[in-house]
Write a protein that holds these residues in place. Structure first.
Motif, PDB file in Angstrom:
ATOM      1  N   ASP A  18       2.516 -13.689 -11.915  1.00 56.22           N
ATOM      2  CA  ASP A  18       2.528 -15.298 -11.559  1.00 56.22           C
ATOM      3  C   ASP A  18       2.897 -15.593 -10.096  1.00 56.22           C
ATOM      4  O   ASP A  18       3.473 -14.638  -9.445  1.00 56.22           O
ATOM      5  N   GLU A  19       3.010 -16.885  -9.720  1.00 58.41           N
ATOM      6  CA  GLU A  19       3.537 -17.322  -8.506  1.00 58.41           C
ATOM      7  C   GLU A  19       4.743 -17.044  -8.163  1.00 58.41           C
ATOM      8  O   GLU A  19       5.058 -16.663  -7.227  1.00 58.41           O
ATOM      9  N   ALA A  20       5.849 -17.292  -9.278  1.00 59.73           N
ATOM     10  CA  ALA A  20       7.167 -16.950  -9.057  1.00 59.73           C
ATOM     11  C   ALA A  20       7.545 -15.604  -8.977  1.00 59.73           C
ATOM     12  O   ALA A  20       8.264 -15.171  -7.928  1.00 59.73           O
ATOM     13  N   SER A  51       3.098 -12.993  -3.143  1.00 62.41           N
ATOM     14  CA  SER A  51       1.923 -12.513  -2.495  1.00 62.41           C
ATOM     15  C   SER A  51       0.667 -12.421  -3.059  1.00 62.41           C
ATOM     16  O   SER A  51      -0.366 -12.275  -2.224  1.00 62.41           O
ATOM     17  N   LYS A  52       0.577 -12.829  -4.374  1.00 61.66           N
ATOM     18  CA  LYS A  52      -0.841 -12.581  -4.874  1.00 61.66           C
ATOM     19  C   LYS A  52      -1.346 -11.421  -4.981  1.00 61.66           C
ATOM     20  O   LYS A  52      -2.807 -11.253  -4.880  1.00 61.66           O
ATOM     21  N   SER A  53      -0.726 -10.399  -5.172  1.00 60.33           N
ATOM     22  CA  SER A  53      -1.324  -8.798  -4.879  1.00 60.33           C
ATOM     23  C   SER A  53      -1.329  -8.117  -6.190  1.00 60.33           C
ATOM     24  O   SER A  53      -0.811  -8.839  -7.116  1.00 60.33           O
ATOM     25  N   THR A  54      -1.869  -7.090  -6.282  1.00 64.25           N
ATOM     26  CA  THR A  54      -1.999  -6.270  -7.512  1.00 64.25           C
ATOM     27  C   THR A  54      -0.407  -5.916  -7.678  1.00 64.25           C
ATOM     28  O   THR A  54       0.184  -5.499  -7.046  1.00 64.25           O
ATOM     29  N   VAL A  55      -0.208  -5.783  -9.252  1.00 66.24           N
ATOM     30  CA  VAL A  55       1.149  -5.577  -9.521  1.00 66.24           C
ATOM     31  C   VAL A  55       1.110  -4.565 -10.748  1.00 66.24           C
ATOM     32  O   VAL A  55       0.214  -4.632 -11.529  1.00 66.24           O
ATOM     33  N   LEU A  58      -1.922  -5.302 -13.073  1.00 63.62           N
ATOM     34  CA  LEU A  58      -2.255  -6.617 -13.207  1.00 63.62           C
ATOM     35  C   LEU A  58      -2.796  -7.206 -11.698  1.00 63.62           C
ATOM     36  O   LEU A  58      -2.597  -6.549 -10.774  1.00 63.62           O
ATOM     37  N   GLN A  59      -3.623  -8.056 -11.970  1.00 61.18           N
ATOM     38  CA  GLN A  59      -4.466  -8.700 -10.717  1.00 61.18           C
ATOM     39  C   GLN A  59      -4.388 -10.490 -10.967  1.00 61.18           C
ATOM     40  O   GLN A  59      -5.099 -10.435 -11.911  1.00 61.18           O
ATOM     41  N   PRO A  60      -3.812 -10.904 -10.268  1.00 53.70           N
ATOM     42  CA  PRO A  60      -3.853 -12.599 -10.399  1.00 53.70           C
ATOM     43  C   PRO A  60      -5.207 -13.077  -9.962  1.00 53.70           C
ATOM     44  O   PRO A  60      -5.757 -12.320  -8.975  1.00 53.70           O
ATOM     45  N   VAL A  61      -5.799 -14.084 -10.420  1.00 55.88           N
ATOM     46  CA  VAL A  61      -6.986 -14.815 -10.163  1.00 55.88           C
ATOM     47  C   VAL A  61      -6.597 -16.126  -9.831  1.00 55.88           C
ATOM     48  O   VAL A  61      -6.346 -16.756 -10.711  1.00 55.88           O
ATOM     49  N   ASN A  95      -6.306 -22.505  -5.049  1.00 55.91           N
ATOM     50  CA  ASN A  95      -4.890 -22.255  -4.996  1.00 55.91           C
ATOM     51  C   ASN A  95      -4.214 -22.366  -6.552  1.00 55.91           C
ATOM     52  O   ASN A  95      -2.971 -22.630  -6.424  1.00 55.91           O
ATOM     53  N   LYS A  96      -4.987 -22.362  -7.542  1.00 57.48           N
ATOM     54  CA  LYS A  96      -4.264 -22.631  -8.773  1.00 57.48           C
ATOM     55  C   LYS A  96      -4.550 -21.114  -9.428  1.00 57.48           C
ATOM     56  O   LYS A  96      -5.563 -20.624  -9.513  1.00 57.48           O
ATOM     57  N   LEU A  97      -3.408 -20.783 -10.076  1.00 50.63           N
ATOM     58  CA  LEU A  97      -3.543 -19.381 -10.740  1.00 50.63           C
ATOM     59  C   LEU A  97      -4.323 -19.549 -12.056  1.00 50.63           C
ATOM     60  O   LEU A  97      -3.684 -20.221 -13.073  1.00 50.63           O
TER      61      LEU A  97
END
Length: 334
Positions: free
Chosen positions: A173-175, A179-183, A202-205, A209-211
């Protein structure tokens, strides 16, 4: 004198020959260990590329949200209670949907279902072609889980789980991931839907600008054993950066006096993260020598360690798996 000289010369030749043989055998051990670790690292990099592309495709779905909603098959999923396409009668070509009983915007949930319906075939294709991936899914802050292959939600999950409270969501998540990268979720945890010990990619989408959600590939420890450990005739063991055993052959487990590794699955539903216990941590070993070995390899970066004495010893070679900061150990019993 001549006989004595011959004996000395013969002894030198034998010693040199033995040393050369030992050197060749040692080199072979290193080559095989490095090849196996490099193969695993390469495969993990391919998974990263795959999930990044999946995330980009999903972002494009949201870019054209209204279009996908308008042409969506509204009867594709029949929601019963907290799930759709779940249980024994589930359609194997579709994902299972889980919608927990929480305060949420159900209209937003339905829109997300319609927008992400095209993911079903992609999820299925990834599981088919990537042997180490046991399941593909996303979890949304809107409280929607879409997962393939389908599973029995009603008997495996509590009806009111907060999807954002699990590591396979919050670590991206954002917190936790600005960097919004792969985890990589590197800690070994127990899968809520019954597939045993695993790690996750994991990959955030994001959209505007909203998760919107966190995509995930799950890799079970059984898959790691079958895809890498069991394909070698070496006595291999994989440990993480904390010294916790990830996977290994029974001989390796026994040689280090660790408890038998079991692929734990829940007989009851779970409500929070559950991690592998300290019994499987080399730094917690009752053997001072095993603890020293773990310290030298994991903390000091040593690549070779000898356990035991001249009567009974074990040579341990180590190769780091860069992507996960794991260590693959080759145990040579002598």
């Amino acid at each position: 004198m001549k006989i004595s000289g011959f004996i000395v010369l013969f002894s030198v030749v034998v010693v040199c020959s033995c040393n050369r043989t030992d050197s060749i055998e040692s080199s072979q051990h290193w080559l095989e260990l490095e090849a196996m670790a490099s193969l695993m690292d390469y495969d993990l990099k391919e998974l990263e590329d795959e999930i990044i592309n999946l995330g980009k495709f999903t972002e494009e779905l949201f870019e054209h949200k209204e279009e996908w909603i308008s042409k969506a098959d509204k009867s594709k999923y029949l929601i019963k209670g907290v799930a759709a396409n779940a249980g024994s009668g589930a359609d194997s070509s579709l994902s299972t949907l889980y919608i927990p009983e929480l305060e949420q915007d159900l209209d937003m949930v339905m829109e997300m279902i319609y927008v992400t319906n095209p993911l079903d075939s992609i999820f299925k294709d990834i599981v088919r072609k990537r042997s180490v991936v046991s399941q593909v899914y996303f979890n949304s802050s809107a409280q929607l889980n879409r997962l393939y292959p389908p599973y029995d939600v009603y008997n495996m999950l509590e009806p009111d789980l907060d999807l954002t409270s699990f590591n396979f969501y919050y670590e991206a998540d954002e917190a936790h991931n600005p960097s919004k990268s792969t985890v990589w979720v590197k800690d070994i945890y127990v899968d809520p839907v019954g597939r045993g010990w695993m790690i996750s990619l994991l990959q955030p989408v994001y959209h505007e600008n909203k998760l919107m959600m966190v995509m995930a590939f799950d890799i079970t420890i059984n898959n790691i054993v079958e895809s890498y450990i069991n394909k070698s005739n070496k006595i291999l063991l994989i440990v993480d950066a904390t010294g916790t055993v990830v996977a290994g052959k029974n001989k390796a487990i026994e040689a280090l006096s660790l408890p038998p590794l079991k692929n734990h699955t829940y007989t009851q539903t779970i409500t929070s993260d559950s991690y592998r216990v300290e019994d499987f941590n080399l730094f917690k070993s009752k053997s001072r020598e095993v603890r020293k070995m773990a310290s030298d390899i994991i903390l000091a970066g040593e690549k070779k360690y000898t356990l035991g004495d001249d009567v009974e010893k074990m040579i341990i070679r180590a190769k780091r798996i860069e992507r996960l900061n794991w260590f693959m150990l080759d145990l040579e019993l002598q």
